[in-house]
Design a protein around this motif. Sequence first.
Motif, PDB file in Angstrom:
ATOM      1  N   GLU A   6       5.110  -8.910   4.971  1.00 15.24           N
ATOM      2  CA  GLU A   6       5.696  -9.913   4.086  1.00 15.24           C
ATOM      3  C   GLU A   6       5.079 -11.293   4.346  1.00 15.24           C
ATOM      4  OE1 GLU A   6       9.248  -7.266   5.469  1.00 15.24           O
ATOM      5  OE2 GLU A   6       7.457  -8.188   6.344  1.00 15.24           O
ATOM      6  N   SER A   7       5.127 -12.129   3.330  1.00 19.67           N
ATOM      7  CA  SER A   7       4.700 -13.521   3.455  1.00 19.67           C
ATOM      8  C   SER A   7       5.421 -14.341   2.403  1.00 19.67           C
ATOM      9  CB  SER A   7       3.188 -13.648   3.299  1.00 19.67           C
ATOM     10  OG  SER A   7       2.782 -13.210   2.017  1.00 19.67           O
ATOM     11  N   GLY A   8       5.339 -15.662   2.543  1.00 20.64           N
ATOM     12  CA  GLY A   8       5.887 -16.548   1.528  1.00 20.64           C
ATOM     13  C   GLY A   8       7.208 -17.197   1.889  1.00 20.64           C
ATOM     14  N   GLY A   9       7.764 -16.849   3.028  1.00 22.60           N
ATOM     15  CA  GLY A   9       9.007 -17.485   3.430  1.00 22.60           C
ATOM     16  C   GLY A   9       8.790 -18.934   3.838  1.00 22.60           C
ATOM     17  N   GLY A  10       9.906 -19.634   4.065  1.00 26.92           N
ATOM     18  CA  GLY A  10       9.801 -21.019   4.478  1.00 26.92           C
ATOM     19  C   GLY A  10      11.111 -21.747   4.332  1.00 26.92           C
ATOM     20  N   SER A  21       5.981 -12.291  -0.993  1.00 30.44           N
ATOM     21  CA  SER A  21       5.042 -11.207  -1.271  1.00 30.44           C
ATOM     22  C   SER A  21       5.119 -10.187  -0.153  1.00 30.44           C
ATOM     23  CB  SER A  21       3.607 -11.737  -1.365  1.00 30.44           C
ATOM     24  OG  SER A  21       3.464 -12.669  -2.403  1.00 30.44           O
ATOM     25  N   CYS A  22       4.830  -8.956  -0.493  1.00 32.82           N
ATOM     26  CA  CYS A  22       4.791  -7.880   0.497  1.00 32.82           C
ATOM     27  C   CYS A  22       3.568  -7.030   0.183  1.00 32.82           C
ATOM     28  CB  CYS A  22       6.060  -7.047   0.441  1.00 32.82           C
ATOM     29  SG  CYS A  22       6.026  -5.582   1.487  1.00 32.82           S
ATOM     30  N   ALA A  23       2.587  -7.100   1.068  1.00 30.88           N
ATOM     31  CA  ALA A  23       1.356  -6.345   0.886  1.00 30.88           C
ATOM     32  C   ALA A  23       1.431  -5.035   1.646  1.00 30.88           C
ATOM     33  CB  ALA A  23       0.172  -7.170   1.378  1.00 30.88           C
ATOM     34  N   ALA A  24       1.029  -3.975   0.974  1.00 24.44           N
ATOM     35  CA  ALA A  24       1.102  -2.648   1.570  1.00 24.44           C
ATOM     36  C   ALA A  24      -0.287  -2.079   1.807  1.00 24.44           C
ATOM     37  CB  ALA A  24       1.887  -1.718   0.652  1.00 24.44           C
ATOM     38  N   SER A  25      -0.424  -1.376   2.893  1.00 23.45           N
ATOM     39  CA  SER A  25      -1.669  -0.670   3.166  1.00 23.45           C
ATOM     40  C   SER A  25      -1.554   0.752   2.632  1.00 23.45           C
ATOM     41  CB  SER A  25      -1.934  -0.627   4.668  1.00 23.45           C
ATOM     42  OG  SER A  25      -0.926   0.132   5.313  1.00 23.45           O
ATOM     43  N   TYR A  95      13.213  -8.737   4.281  1.00 20.19           N
ATOM     44  CA  TYR A  95      12.377  -7.594   4.602  1.00 20.19           C
ATOM     45  C   TYR A  95      12.031  -6.835   3.329  1.00 20.19           C
ATOM     46  CZ  TYR A  95      14.320  -8.238   9.321  1.00 20.19           C
ATOM     47  OH  TYR A  95      14.706  -8.749  10.541  1.00 20.19           O
ATOM     48  N   CYS A  96      10.794  -6.386   3.230  1.00 22.28           N
ATOM     49  CA  CYS A  96      10.493  -5.426   2.178  1.00 22.28           C
ATOM     50  C   CYS A  96      10.495  -4.030   2.787  1.00 22.28           C
ATOM     51  CB  CYS A  96       9.179  -5.731   1.468  1.00 22.28           C
ATOM     52  SG  CYS A  96       7.685  -5.380   2.389  1.00 22.28           S
TER      53      CYS A  96
END
Length: 126
Positions: A6-10, A21-25, A95-96
Amino acid sequence: QVQLVESGGGLVQAGGSLRLSCAASGRTFSTYVMGWFRQAPGKEREFVAACSQRGGNFGYVDSVKGRFTISRDNAKNTVYLQMNSLKPEDTAIYYCAGSPGIWSGNYYSTSRYAYWGQGTQVTVSS
């Protein structure tokens, strides 16, 4: 297996917006139901939003309806959570999560999600 980041918090003032955003592999992202959950200090993890594999079905907790929008881009292996009109009570770690299997009525249940990210902190000041 899929790994989620995850990213984009603040930190944001009440009434503001954030986009998580939540990037998946991996190659199987498009086969998973994807969800967002959150956990505030001293509280249990709670469901926020979920969407089906192709993004045609959605579910939201009542407290975020009309303010939050979940979406996904399977070409980018990414799921998003657009959060508008943020309130102090939205403060939590977000959390994603990914769930194999079909879209069904238990999309809000933490137990159906096999894969989890590490979380991103969202803090809304009053």
